[in-house]
Scaffold this motif. Structure first.
Motif, PDB file in Angstrom:
ATOM      1  N   GLU A 157       9.892  15.605   4.473  1.00  0.00           N
ATOM      2  CA  GLU A 157      10.949  15.399   3.468  1.00  0.00           C
ATOM      3  C   GLU A 157      11.814  14.197   3.819  1.00  0.00           C
ATOM      4  O   GLU A 157      12.126  13.370   2.960  1.00  0.00           O
ATOM      5  N   ALA A 158      12.189  14.074   5.093  1.00  0.00           N
ATOM      6  CA  ALA A 158      13.021  12.945   5.525  1.00  0.00           C
ATOM      7  C   ALA A 158      12.245  11.644   5.474  1.00  0.00           C
ATOM      8  O   ALA A 158      12.768  10.607   5.054  1.00  0.00           O
ATOM      9  N   ALA A 159      10.985  11.680   5.903  1.00  0.00           N
ATOM     10  CA  ALA A 159      10.157  10.469   5.900  1.00  0.00           C
ATOM     11  C   ALA A 159       9.982   9.933   4.485  1.00  0.00           C
ATOM     12  O   ALA A 159      10.116   8.727   4.242  1.00  0.00           O
ATOM     13  N   LYS A 160       9.704  10.831   3.546  1.00  0.00           N
ATOM     14  CA  LYS A 160       9.489  10.404   2.169  1.00  0.00           C
ATOM     15  C   LYS A 160      10.770   9.904   1.531  1.00  0.00           C
ATOM     16  O   LYS A 160      10.780   8.884   0.837  1.00  0.00           O
ATOM     17  N   LEU A 161      11.893  10.586   1.797  1.00  0.00           N
ATOM     18  CA  LEU A 161      13.175  10.178   1.222  1.00  0.00           C
ATOM     19  C   LEU A 161      13.571   8.790   1.681  1.00  0.00           C
ATOM     20  O   LEU A 161      13.913   7.924   0.860  1.00  0.00           O
ATOM     21  N   GLN A 162      13.524   8.540   2.982  1.00  0.00           N
ATOM     22  CA  GLN A 162      13.981   7.240   3.477  1.00  0.00           C
ATOM     23  C   GLN A 162      13.086   6.112   2.998  1.00  0.00           C
ATOM     24  O   GLN A 162      13.556   5.014   2.725  1.00  0.00           O
ATOM     25  N   PHE A 163      11.793   6.399   2.866  1.00  0.00           N
ATOM     26  CA  PHE A 163      10.888   5.348   2.408  1.00  0.00           C
ATOM     27  C   PHE A 163      11.095   5.050   0.934  1.00  0.00           C
ATOM     28  O   PHE A 163      11.210   3.890   0.520  1.00  0.00           O
ATOM     29  N   GLU A 164      11.140   6.084   0.106  1.00  0.00           N
ATOM     30  CA  GLU A 164      11.209   5.883  -1.343  1.00  0.00           C
ATOM     31  C   GLU A 164      12.496   5.199  -1.767  1.00  0.00           C
ATOM     32  O   GLU A 164      12.497   4.386  -2.686  1.00  0.00           O
ATOM     33  N   ARG A 165      13.595   5.506  -1.118  1.00  0.00           N
ATOM     34  CA  ARG A 165      14.839   4.880  -1.580  1.00  0.00           C
ATOM     35  C   ARG A 165      15.068   3.502  -0.963  1.00  0.00           C
ATOM     36  O   ARG A 165      15.904   2.743  -1.443  1.00  0.00           O
TER      37      ARG A 165
ATOM     38  N   TRP B 121       0.838  -1.209   0.000  1.00  0.00           N
ATOM     39  CA  TRP B 121       0.000   0.000   0.000  1.00  0.00           C
ATOM     40  C   TRP B 121       0.867   1.250   0.000  1.00  0.00           C
ATOM     41  O   TRP B 121       0.601   2.208  -0.717  1.00  0.00           O
ATOM     42  N   ALA B 122       1.915   1.252   0.826  1.00  0.00           N
ATOM     43  CA  ALA B 122       2.785   2.423   0.938  1.00  0.00           C
ATOM     44  C   ALA B 122       3.477   2.720  -0.388  1.00  0.00           C
ATOM     45  O   ALA B 122       3.656   3.890  -0.756  1.00  0.00           O
ATOM     46  N   ARG B 123       3.884   1.683  -1.111  1.00  0.00           N
ATOM     47  CA  ARG B 123       4.524   1.901  -2.425  1.00  0.00           C
ATOM     48  C   ARG B 123       3.550   2.542  -3.399  1.00  0.00           C
ATOM     49  O   ARG B 123       3.942   3.335  -4.255  1.00  0.00           O
ATOM     50  N   GLN B 124       2.275   2.215  -3.274  1.00  0.00           N
ATOM     51  CA  GLN B 124       1.264   2.755  -4.189  1.00  0.00           C
ATOM     52  C   GLN B 124       0.801   4.144  -3.772  1.00  0.00           C
ATOM     53  O   GLN B 124       0.194   4.853  -4.573  1.00  0.00           O
ATOM     54  N   HIS B 125       1.077   4.539  -2.527  1.00  0.00           N
ATOM     55  CA  HIS B 125       0.650   5.843  -2.002  1.00  0.00           C
ATOM     56  C   HIS B 125       1.823   6.530  -1.295  1.00  0.00           C
ATOM     57  O   HIS B 125       1.737   6.833  -0.099  1.00  0.00           O
ATOM     58  N   PRO B 126       2.926   6.783  -2.000  1.00  0.00           N
ATOM     59  CA  PRO B 126       4.127   7.303  -1.327  1.00  0.00           C
ATOM     60  C   PRO B 126       3.942   8.662  -0.672  1.00  0.00           C
ATOM     61  O   PRO B 126       4.460   8.904   0.417  1.00  0.00           O
TER      62      PRO B 126
ATOM     63  N   GLU C  75       1.072  10.082   0.412  1.00  0.00           N
ATOM     64  CA  GLU C  75       0.200   9.935   1.576  1.00  0.00           C
ATOM     65  C   GLU C  75       0.929   9.254   2.724  1.00  0.00           C
ATOM     66  O   GLU C  75       0.834   9.680   3.882  1.00  0.00           O
ATOM     67  N   PHE C  76       1.679   8.207   2.395  1.00  0.00           N
ATOM     68  CA  PHE C  76       2.397   7.493   3.444  1.00  0.00           C
ATOM     69  C   PHE C  76       3.491   8.361   4.050  1.00  0.00           C
ATOM     70  O   PHE C  76       3.682   8.360   5.266  1.00  0.00           O
ATOM     71  N   GLY C  77       4.215   9.109   3.221  1.00  0.00           N
ATOM     72  CA  GLY C  77       5.268   9.978   3.736  1.00  0.00           C
ATOM     73  C   GLY C  77       4.739  10.961   4.760  1.00  0.00           C
ATOM     74  O   GLY C  77       5.346  11.176   5.817  1.00  0.00           O
ATOM     75  N   GLY C  78       3.583  11.556   4.474  1.00  0.00           N
ATOM     76  CA  GLY C  78       2.987  12.502   5.415  1.00  0.00           C
ATOM     77  C   GLY C  78       2.543  11.835   6.695  1.00  0.00           C
ATOM     78  O   GLY C  78       2.762  12.367   7.797  1.00  0.00           O
ATOM     79  N   THR C  79       1.923  10.669   6.577  1.00  0.00           N
ATOM     80  CA  THR C  79       1.456   9.949   7.761  1.00  0.00           C
ATOM     81  C   THR C  79       2.633   9.472   8.601  1.00  0.00           C
ATOM     82  O   THR C  79       2.614   9.574   9.836  1.00  0.00           O
ATOM     83  N   LEU C  80       3.665   8.960   7.932  1.00  0.00           N
ATOM     84  CA  LEU C  80       4.850   8.480   8.641  1.00  0.00           C
ATOM     85  C   LEU C  80       5.513   9.615   9.406  1.00  0.00           C
ATOM     86  O   LEU C  80       5.899   9.456  10.568  1.00  0.00           O
TER      87      LEU C  80
END
Length: 316
Positions: A261-269, A240-245, A247-252
């Motif tokens: 910015e840090a949450a989204k970067l660490q998740f996406e890479r 789900w997180a891969r399909q909603h990066p 949304e997930f970055g903000g929630t994380l």
């Protein structure tokens, strides 16, 4: 007549009294899973994806700043399971912990890295000779440090290793008390986006990217169905997180208290993928164990095949 009424009242009272513990037992029949976690880990992922809804069991969460204290909690049976990287799992197993890995995921290893200050003169792993490096003993940061040194012909003795938890290690780097800090996500992304550090050596080509869900022998025996359900929910949440990066970055970011910015970067890479515990995974884990033996971090060769429980369905 009065005696008959008294007996009827007494009988009703007895039935009610018996019903109370019966109801209590029924309420307590719901299983409790004591879940260990690391910062930015499973609880945030599961909550963001809605996978903590509709549980047939309760979860008691405990968050740890790194794998070492999580491993200690597993060994003490204070938690039933937790996410742990391949190297720290080997470290705790070699120390006699009675835990096994029952689910596995693989991530891009970039964010497990050796960091230096933005203005540091260090340019490569060779420049670490004679320098001080902060990390957690037995962690994947420690492992990547040793692998980075080995890749350029250096040994652990060629640097000054200072074993510090992430918060203290970050402070030591920013204050100039150490020359480098070997860590993992989300700490790497936090340091980069906050302007506190840059990557000197990334984990790509050095670390397998393997991490596990590990559980105590007791939990594996008594809570197998709960563990299986938990692993499946974690895999679905990752998808789900891969399909909603976004949304997930903000929630994380909100859940674990770090900038978006840090949450989204660490998740996406990270690009985490759950997979089966197959022969390749076991072979890679054995190579990591053998490397730790050669480095002197464990004293006897560990046959990793005995450290896996392969009786679970692979997370889909």
């Amino acid at each position: 007549m009065q005696r008959r009424r008294f007996n009827q009242w007494l009988g009703g009272l007895s039935a009610s009294a018996l019903a109370v513990p019966a109801l209590q037992a029924q309420a307590q029949a719901r299983p409790l899973l004591k879940a260990g976690d690391q910062k930015g880990g499973l609880q945030a992922l599961l909550e963001a994806a809605g996978e903590l809804k509709g549980l047939a069991y309760d979860i008691q969460w405990t968050e740890f700043p790194a794998a070492a204290p999580l491993a200690e909690a597993l060994n003490a049976q204070a938690v039933d399971l937790g996410p742990i990287g391949d190297a720290p799992l080997i470290f705790t197993l070699a120390a006699g912990s009675r835990v096994k890995a029952f689910a596995v995921n693989r991530s891009d290893a970039y964010g497990t890295a050796v960091l230096v200050a933005p203005n540091s003169p260090l340019k490569s792993a060779k420049d670490l000779k004679g320098k001080s490096v902060a990390t957690n003993r037995g962690s994947i940061g420690h492992f990547v440090t040793l692998k980075a040194l080995a890749s350029v012909g250096l040994k652990a003795e060629d640097v000054q290793l200072r074993f510090l938890p992430p918060a203290d290690a970050k402070l030591a780097l920013t204050q100039g008390s150490v020359d480098a800090w070997a860590t993992w996500e989300p700490y790497t992304a936090l340091a980069e986006t906050g302007g506190h550090a840059r990557v000197l050596v990334s984990g790509r080509g050095l670390w397998s990217g393997l991490s596990y869900l590990a559980a105590t022998d007791t939990a594996l025996r008594d809570k197998r169905s709960v563990l299986q359900d938990f692993a499946q929910r974690a895999a679905r949440a990752q998808q789900w997180a891969r399909q909603h990066p976004t949304e997930f970055g903000g929630t994380l970011a909100r859940i674990i208290g770090i900038p978006v910015e840090a949450a989204k970067l660490q998740f996406e890479r990270r690009q985490t993928r759950w997979q089966a515990i197959d022969a390749e995974v076991i072979a890679e884990q054995q190579r990591t164990a053998d490397f730790y033996l050669d480095a002197g971090l464990i004293k006897q060769r560990l046959d990793v095949r005995a450290t896996f429980d392969t009786g679970f369905s692979a997370p889909a």
